[in-house]
Scaffold this active site. Sequence first.
Site, mmCIF file in Angstrom:
data_model
loop_
_atom_site.group_PDB
_atom_site.id
_atom_site.type_symbol
_atom_site.label_atom_id
_atom_site.label_comp_id
_atom_site.label_asym_id
_atom_site.label_seq_id
_atom_site.Cartn_x
_atom_site.Cartn_y
_atom_site.Cartn_z
ATOM 1 N N ILE A 77 0.865 -1.224 -0.121
ATOM 2 C CA ILE A 77 0.019 0.014 -0.091
ATOM 3 C C ILE A 77 0.760 1.381 -0.136
ATOM 4 C CG2 ILE A 77 -1.645 1.230 1.365
ATOM 5 C CD1 ILE A 77 -2.966 -1.320 2.418
ATOM 6 N N GLY B 143 0.263 -5.176 1.030
ATOM 7 C CA GLY B 143 -1.128 -5.463 0.301
ATOM 8 C C GLY B 143 -0.891 -6.322 -0.902
ATOM 9 N N ASP C 145 -2.005 -9.661 0.413
ATOM 10 C CA ASP C 145 -3.465 -9.529 0.545
ATOM 11 C C ASP C 145 -3.949 -9.734 -0.951
ATOM 12 O OD1 ASP C 145 -3.701 -8.590 3.418
ATOM 13 O OD2 ASP C 145 -3.096 -6.610 2.674
ATOM 14 N N GLU D 256 3.547 -5.620 7.184
ATOM 15 C CA GLU D 256 2.813 -4.579 7.998
ATOM 16 C C GLU D 256 3.218 -4.522 9.668
ATOM 17 O OE1 GLU D 256 -0.054 -5.816 4.996
ATOM 18 O OE2 GLU D 256 1.391 -6.750 5.796
ATOM 19 N N ASP E 160 -4.722 -6.536 7.786
ATOM 20 C CA ASP E 160 -6.177 -6.873 8.178
ATOM 21 C C ASP E 160 -6.737 -6.411 6.614
ATOM 22 O OD1 ASP E 160 -5.861 -3.970 7.982
ATOM 23 O OD2 ASP E 160 -6.830 -3.705 9.682
#
Length: 225
Positions: free
Chosen positions: A69, A126, A129, A149, A157
């Site tokens: 991110i 990310g 993710d 993270e 999350d």
Amino acid sequence: MEKYKTLEIVQANSNSQVFTLYLNRPSLRNALSSDFFSEFPRALSWLDENPNVSVIILSGRGDHFCSGIDLSTLKDSFANTKSNDDSGRSGERLRRAIKRLQVAITALENCRKPVIAGIHGACIGGGIDIVTACDIRYCTEDSFFSVKEVDLAIVADLGTLQRLPAIVGFGNAMELALTGRKFLGSEAKSLGMVSKVFGSKSAMDEGILGIAEGKSVLLLPLFCL
């Protein structure tokens, strides 16, 4: 077809039912911006609803799949969650900001078409993710991964903590998430995170396209029940 700031959709050829969805911010190592979280579910919805699409390949432009991110996105997303209001209202704004990011990634799971991730270079934060929400994952031997993270004092999350244990096992997932350590494509294969490791990106792209083209007719009815 809609034009995107952070994505690009390319059909394999004019007769193919295989489409590639590219993360398209190569100068920033495909860092996930605020625009991405708006555009990604729209692009997936278009591909999902398009009867000419049987299989989706998810890839990244440039030297890396995804560097995670964009930190400016976190700043922008959470800037309005703090105010002089009571903690309950502030907490609700924070919940909604996080939910918006989660919904964009969950769009992969909601897509009825099979999604194959082709990972090269960095797949960090990310990026994990995203790939853990895909149906099949392949990578190159020079790829590397990190559940990053923890080093930023935030929680993974957007789906990693929910999906990764089902892929690599609970103990392995917790070790990767709590240490944030880098692991290579060969280890990703031994953990079961990817199905195959290719010698180069060109070999991977060719291999994935062959798999997608060969199986598109068989896979589509399976995913559209």
